[in-house]
Each structure stands twice: as C-alpha cells, then as structure tokens.
Design an enzyme around this catalytic site. Sequence first.
Site, PDB file in Angstrom:
ATOM      1  N   HIS A  46       1.004  39.510 -11.457  1.00  0.00           N
ATOM      2  CA  HIS A  46      -0.228  39.227 -12.551  1.00  0.00           C
ATOM      3  C   HIS A  46      -0.195  40.366 -13.598  1.00  0.00           C
ATOM      4  O   HIS A  46      -0.136  39.959 -14.525  1.00  0.00           O
ATOM      5  CB  HIS A  46      -1.464  39.147 -11.765  1.00  0.00           C
ATOM      6  CG  HIS A  46      -1.486  38.069 -10.389  1.00  0.00           C
ATOM      7  ND1 HIS A  46      -1.225  36.837 -10.874  1.00  0.00           N
ATOM      8  CD2 HIS A  46      -1.703  38.294  -9.100  1.00  0.00           C
ATOM      9  CE1 HIS A  46      -1.242  36.147  -9.976  1.00  0.00           C
ATOM     10  NE2 HIS A  46      -1.750  36.918  -8.674  1.00  0.00           N
ATOM     11  N   ASP A  61       3.083  31.062  -7.319  1.00  0.00           N
ATOM     12  CA  ASP A  61       1.778  31.574  -6.484  1.00  0.00           C
ATOM     13  C   ASP A  61       1.147  30.786  -5.453  1.00  0.00           C
ATOM     14  O   ASP A  61       1.869  30.592  -4.425  1.00  0.00           O
ATOM     15  CB  ASP A  61       0.922  32.344  -7.606  1.00  0.00           C
ATOM     16  CG  ASP A  61      -0.189  33.252  -7.001  1.00  0.00           C
ATOM     17  OD1 ASP A  61      -0.190  33.630  -5.788  1.00  0.00           O
ATOM     18  OD2 ASP A  61      -0.834  33.705  -7.717  1.00  0.00           O
TER      19      ASP A  61
HETATM   20 ZN   LIG Z   1      -0.001  35.971  -5.178  1.00  0.00          ZN
END
Ligand SMILES: [Zn+2]
Length: 452
Positions: free
Chosen positions: A267, A318
């Site tokens: 991220h 993810d």
């Molecule tokens: Zn993750």
Amino acid sequence: MIFAKQAMLDTGWAQNVRLNVEAGEITHIAADQSPQAGDARVDTLLPALANLHSHSFQRAMAGMTEYRMAGKDSFWTWRDLMYRFTAHLTPEHIEAIAAFVFLEMQEAGYASVGEFHYIHHQPGGAPYDDLGELSARIAAAAATTGIGLTHLPVLYTYGGAGQAPLQQGQARFGNSVDRFNDLVARARGAVDNLPADCRVGIAPHSLRATSPEDLAQVLGAHTGGPIHIHIAEQPKEVADISDWLGARPVEWLLKNADVTPDWCLIHATHMTEAETRDMAASGAVAGLCPVTEANLGDGPFNGPTYLEAGGAFGVGSDSNVLISLTEELRTLEYSQRLRDLARNVMVVGEGSVGAAVYNGAARGGAQALGRKSGRIAVGQLADLVAVDSSDPALIALQPHQILDGLVFAAKDKVVTDVWSAGRHAVVDGRHVQRDQIVNGYRAAMQSLMSSL
Ligand SMILES: [Zn+2]
C-alpha cells in the site's frame, strides 16, 4: 517449445519467435522462425506478471460487504466482518478457496502469487497439531494449480499500536516471535515439496501488529527471502503509529530497519513527499493493490513523485474482491488521473502508459516475490502469458500499442495461455484443472455457508 507470432522480448518486439523452455527456464530464443510440429502455438507472447499481494481466503467473502449499514462504513467495519467470517474457515475450506483463487489469477494472466498468509491457528487460537497445517494447505493449492508461489507467513502478535492485546477476532493469527520462527520453518518444509521456483519469505503484518523489539528479533533470525509488510494503508494507522512511535510508519521503518530491495511495502498510500522519495531510494517495491484500495476507500498512491524518484512497484489483488489483471492495471492509472485531474500519469517523460505500467509491474512484481522473471530473456523463468491480438479489443493495434490496448481497452478474456515457470497451466483461456478446482470450491462454499 513455444512458437509466438509476435513476442515482447527484453530486446523489443520480434516476429515469429520460437522459445525453448527447460526446467522452468527460458534456454533459447530465436526470431523469424517457422512453427514446428509439437510447438505450443500462440499469438502474442508477453512476460507474465506476479500478483504480489493476496489473502486468498478473502475471495470467499467478495460481495458480502457492499451493503451500507446505518452509520458510516469504513475499512474498520469491513475488517470486523472479515474477522467474523474467518472464525468458520476449516483447513479444507482454506485449501479449496486458495486453489480457486490461484486458478482465477492464472486465467487472468498472472504466473505467480505472493500469498500473505495470516490465518495460522484453529478458531479460538489453539495451534493445529502441525503448527504449519494451514501453510501446507496453501502449498497444496499451489501444487494443484501450478502457480509460482511465494509463501509469506505473517507475524501478528498485537491487536493494535502500542502492543495492544489481540482482539477476539484475531486469535487465529497470533504468534510470539519464537513460535513464528517455528512456523516459518514448518512452512519452508511444506514449500520444499513444490517446484524449485516456489519459495518462502516473511511478512510482519504491519507496524501496529508487532513491536520495535519483536521486529528487530524477527529480522535478525530471517535467513533469506522477501520481506513484506502492510504500511500506511489508512490515515488512522498513520495517526496511531505517529502517536506511539513518534514517526509516521514509512518514516519510522526506513529509519529503524535495513529496508533493501528484498522488501515490499504493501500500500504505502499515505506518505509525505519526503517519505515517497526515501522509500523509492531504498530500492524496496511498492506493493500497490488499486482495486482493493478503491474498494476499501484507502486512497490513491503518490505515483508521479515515486516514479520520478525511480521507485519500483508491482500490483496485487489483496482482498481478491475482483481478480483481474487488466482491471488492476487500469485502476492504478485511473486512480492517479482522478487524484491529479490529469491524463497519462504513470509514465516518466514521454511514452506508452500501458507499457510503463505493465513492464513496471512485471519487473517490480518479480523482484517482490524473489522470482527471476518479468522479462522474456534467456536465463529467466518461463513466466509467460499469451494474448490474442485478433480479439476485437486489440485488432486495430500495432505491436507498440498492444499494452495500451491490454491495459485500457481489453478484458482478461484476451488471455489464451499462461505458463508458470514453464508449467502450462492455462490453455485456450481455461485452466487445465478448472473442473476439479471449481467443483472443490463449490463444495467448500456450500459447507462454509451452512456453518455461518
Ligand atoms: Zn493485504
């Protein structure tokens, strides 16, 4: 042998290419050849991407969290539902879901996956008889599908910043450093049974789930392989870490750990300009998950500053709310356009955005998973994807425009073939074990939904 009408080699586009693959690696490449009997014939051959960040089990709850509740939904309310869901997963469910997710990734055009694996124990938190039971299930799913696995057992010790105790929903994740090191050894044993391109790394879950002392201890015991960590996904996380450690998460990590190109920072959404430049200079990979980051309302990455500073990046799916290579790459660029009110953002200077995004993610993804791939060249793993340039979405395009067409105009159905380190897992758009794996997934979902 593979014969491609055209191929994007490391040296540029070439026509009528024949490629030898032995023991998972590309051993010879020749252009301007004729196809021969027995060749696997494809249209357009590209290096296949690594999917650098996945929690495979979360695929099974896709679509369950898109209902607006009274009050404001947030990442944190999403996480509460995810915790309730995990309490019902058995080892059989986890293996069947992972196999289905890996199949979907391969059919979308990914050759490999970084499985950031954090359910380790039984519901309630007691370890299984084999501490590495669930790592072995992930390895078994990789064996079934043939995907190139980088298995990343997760260290999760605390329930929040400041060494808060684990919450009830986190009991299946928890390990001390010592038990985590035992778990990594068990995981290495499970992955040893897979082909040689598969490997094990480690993943301290996030700064909020560890402590400075524990992190130093785990890094000190680490014997090689990628190191992944979630970082700066949400503003609350940045505020909590700043209050506790006196520095923002990326700032703190770069100061207090030896962050090298073996690292992947997942991220890295909320960074200052200085953090962005310093992270790029470290050589670590930014693990961007644009579809999930949009779904969870995380926010956009600071792409232009990071790319100008020479930063490496790759993409991951993810939460697996949607597994789509084309959607992931175009969401990455579109998040930047919406952020900056601009077009053609994720490229430095002039050039094709599709090529910059695709090749950047191919190389950064391979680096993040510790795979020698991301380029078509002799000595590289045969992580390859073929697309059909006669698909209506691509038919009008010249070779130098194919990646723009793939990223912005095509759907994943243009993918015809995928090889994971030479294992020809997708043929004519279909995984070779599709029926068996999908049936296993259906049975697991029936069993899981009846237990909820
Ligand atoms: Zn993750």
